[in-house]
Scaffold this motif. Structure first.
Motif, PDB file in Angstrom:
ATOM      1  N   MET A   1      54.885  39.648  40.780  1.00  0.00           N
ATOM      2  CA  MET A   1      53.710  39.249  41.537  1.00  0.00           C
ATOM      3  C   MET A   1      52.502  39.175  40.599  1.00  0.00           C
ATOM      4  O   MET A   1      52.308  40.034  39.758  1.00  0.00           O
ATOM      5  N   ALA A   2      51.699  38.175  40.766  1.00  0.00           N
ATOM      6  CA  ALA A   2      50.502  38.004  39.961  1.00  0.00           C
ATOM      7  C   ALA A   2      49.455  39.039  40.388  1.00  0.00           C
ATOM      8  O   ALA A   2      49.330  39.369  41.558  1.00  0.00           O
ATOM      9  N   THR A   3      48.706  39.534  39.403  1.00  0.00           N
ATOM     10  CA  THR A   3      47.645  40.497  39.655  1.00  0.00           C
ATOM     11  C   THR A   3      46.346  39.942  39.091  1.00  0.00           C
ATOM     12  O   THR A   3      46.264  39.645  37.893  1.00  0.00           O
ATOM     13  N   TRP A   4      45.307  39.820  39.946  1.00  0.00           N
ATOM     14  CA  TRP A   4      44.047  39.249  39.515  1.00  0.00           C
ATOM     15  C   TRP A   4      43.419  40.066  38.400  1.00  0.00           C
ATOM     16  O   TRP A   4      43.443  41.288  38.408  1.00  0.00           O
ATOM     17  N   THR A   5      42.855  39.364  37.450  1.00  0.00           N
ATOM     18  CA  THR A   5      42.035  39.959  36.412  1.00  0.00           C
ATOM     19  C   THR A   5      41.051  38.909  35.922  1.00  0.00           C
ATOM     20  O   THR A   5      41.349  37.713  35.959  1.00  0.00           O
ATOM     21  N   CYS A   6      39.899  39.349  35.513  1.00  0.00           N
ATOM     22  CA  CYS A   6      38.910  38.456  34.928  1.00  0.00           C
ATOM     23  C   CYS A   6      39.267  38.266  33.456  1.00  0.00           C
ATOM     24  O   CYS A   6      39.669  39.228  32.791  1.00  0.00           O
ATOM     25  N   ILE A   7      39.137  37.047  32.963  1.00  0.00           N
ATOM     26  CA  ILE A   7      39.436  36.809  31.553  1.00  0.00           C
ATOM     27  C   ILE A   7      38.153  36.602  30.771  1.00  0.00           C
ATOM     28  O   ILE A   7      37.251  35.904  31.219  1.00  0.00           O
ATOM     29  N   GLN A   8      38.076  37.241  29.619  1.00  0.00           N
ATOM     30  CA  GLN A   8      36.915  37.066  28.762  1.00  0.00           C
ATOM     31  C   GLN A   8      36.877  35.642  28.231  1.00  0.00           C
ATOM     32  O   GLN A   8      37.907  35.018  27.984  1.00  0.00           O
ATOM     33  N   GLY A   9      35.668  35.138  28.068  1.00  0.00           N
ATOM     34  CA  GLY A   9      35.493  33.818  27.490  1.00  0.00           C
ATOM     35  C   GLY A   9      35.709  32.672  28.460  1.00  0.00           C
ATOM     36  O   GLY A   9      35.858  31.537  28.043  1.00  0.00           O
ATOM     37  N   CYS A  10      35.720  32.965  29.741  1.00  0.00           N
ATOM     38  CA  CYS A  10      35.890  31.910  30.741  1.00  0.00           C
ATOM     39  C   CYS A  10      34.524  31.518  31.295  1.00  0.00           C
ATOM     40  O   CYS A  10      33.993  30.472  30.967  1.00  0.00           O
ATOM     41  N   GLY A  11      33.977  32.345  32.157  1.00  0.00           N
ATOM     42  CA  GLY A  11      32.657  32.096  32.706  1.00  0.00           C
ATOM     43  C   GLY A  11      32.593  31.052  33.797  1.00  0.00           C
ATOM     44  O   GLY A  11      31.499  30.662  34.212  1.00  0.00           O
ATOM     45  N   ALA A  12      33.725  30.581  34.292  1.00  0.00           N
ATOM     46  CA  ALA A  12      33.696  29.548  35.334  1.00  0.00           C
ATOM     47  C   ALA A  12      32.885  29.995  36.543  1.00  0.00           C
ATOM     48  O   ALA A  12      32.178  29.195  37.151  1.00  0.00           O
ATOM     49  N   CYS A  13      32.945  31.275  36.859  1.00  0.00           N
ATOM     50  CA  CYS A  13      32.196  31.775  38.015  1.00  0.00           C
ATOM     51  C   CYS A  13      30.688  31.756  37.772  1.00  0.00           C
ATOM     52  O   CYS A  13      29.906  31.870  38.707  1.00  0.00           O
ATOM     53  N   CYS A  14      30.284  31.590  36.525  1.00  0.00           N
ATOM     54  CA  CYS A  14      28.854  31.539  36.179  1.00  0.00           C
ATOM     55  C   CYS A  14      28.277  30.131  36.344  1.00  0.00           C
ATOM     56  O   CYS A  14      27.089  29.923  36.134  1.00  0.00           O
ATOM     57  N   HIS A  15      29.126  29.185  36.688  1.00  0.00           N
ATOM     58  CA  HIS A  15      28.652  27.833  36.978  1.00  0.00           C
ATOM     59  C   HIS A  15      28.251  27.834  38.448  1.00  0.00           C
ATOM     60  O   HIS A  15      29.097  27.809  39.336  1.00  0.00           O
ATOM     61  N   LEU A  16      26.960  27.881  38.709  1.00  0.00           N
ATOM     62  CA  LEU A  16      26.430  28.131  40.042  1.00  0.00           C
ATOM     63  C   LEU A  16      25.978  26.882  40.783  1.00  0.00           C
ATOM     64  O   LEU A  16      25.383  26.981  41.855  1.00  0.00           O
ATOM     65  N   ASP A  17      26.248  25.728  40.253  1.00  0.00           N
ATOM     66  CA  ASP A  17      25.799  24.465  40.829  1.00  0.00           C
ATOM     67  C   ASP A  17      26.105  24.411  42.326  1.00  0.00           C
ATOM     68  O   ASP A  17      27.246  24.561  42.751  1.00  0.00           O
ATOM     69  N   LEU A  18      25.066  24.200  43.132  1.00  0.00           N
ATOM     70  CA  LEU A  18      25.222  24.175  44.585  1.00  0.00           C
ATOM     71  C   LEU A  18      26.130  23.055  45.073  1.00  0.00           C
ATOM     72  O   LEU A  18      26.734  23.173  46.137  1.00  0.00           O
ATOM     73  N   SER A  19      26.237  21.965  44.320  1.00  0.00           N
ATOM     74  CA  SER A  19      27.109  20.869  44.761  1.00  0.00           C
ATOM     75  C   SER A  19      28.577  21.299  44.760  1.00  0.00           C
ATOM     76  O   SER A  19      29.385  20.733  45.472  1.00  0.00           O
ATOM     77  N   GLU A  20      28.909  22.311  43.975  1.00  0.00           N
ATOM     78  CA  GLU A  20      30.276  22.822  43.939  1.00  0.00           C
ATOM     79  C   GLU A  20      30.476  23.990  44.895  1.00  0.00           C
ATOM     80  O   GLU A  20      31.597  24.428  45.117  1.00  0.00           O
ATOM     81  N   ARG A  21      29.383  24.506  45.422  1.00  0.00           N
ATOM     82  CA  ARG A  21      29.441  25.647  46.339  1.00  0.00           C
ATOM     83  C   ARG A  21      28.536  25.364  47.549  1.00  0.00           C
ATOM     84  O   ARG A  21      27.603  26.101  47.823  1.00  0.00           O
ATOM     85  N   PRO A  22      28.821  24.299  48.278  1.00  0.00           N
ATOM     86  CA  PRO A  22      27.912  23.875  49.356  1.00  0.00           C
ATOM     87  C   PRO A  22      27.783  24.882  50.491  1.00  0.00           C
ATOM     88  O   PRO A  22      26.795  24.853  51.215  1.00  0.00           O
TER      89      PRO A  22
END
Length: 119
Positions: A1-22
């Motif tokens: 089973m996959a287990t969630w973990t944050c990966i260093q050097g990604c930062g996708a969650c830091c892209h806060l553009d409202l058009s992608e999170r309406p």
């Protein structure tokens, strides 16, 4: 089973553009939403995201809505703590694909980090 973990050097969650999170305003309080808006730079990235290091420059002091914890996800999304792992994996996959594209290096690193057999 996959287990969630944050990966260093990604930062996708830091892209806060409202058009992608309406629908982000639906999950945050009015105060949190104002804070969220104040974090969005002209390029759609969080103003605290260090692009050279690819990490958060205020990680220890980041807002609560930036934290992947059972309490945060229960409060914001109504996710039962038992379902957090699966939900967080899904969120990361979706955001990584939206920011970096399908089959990106970040996506492959994430799949390896959560234990998905890619071979």
């Amino acid at each position: 089973m996959a287990t969630w973990t944050c990966i260093q050097g990604c930062g996708a969650c830091c892209h806060l553009d409202l058009s992608e999170r309406p629908d982000i305003q639906e999950y945050l309080s009015a105060e949190e939403f104002e804070r969220y808006l104040s974090l969005i730079g002209p390029d759609g990235w969080c103003i605290h995201f260090d692009h050279d290091e690819r990490k958060c420059s205020i990680y220890a002091e980041r807002p609560g809505f930036c934290r992947v914890t059972p309490e945060t996800f229960k409060r914001l999304y109504g996710i039962d703590p038992d379902d957090l792992n699966e939900f967080a994996i899904s969120c990361c996959r979706e955001q990584i694909d939206a920011v970096y594209g399908n089959r990106s290096l970040e996506g492959l690193k994430f799949e390896q980090a959560i234990g998905l057999d890619l071979g």
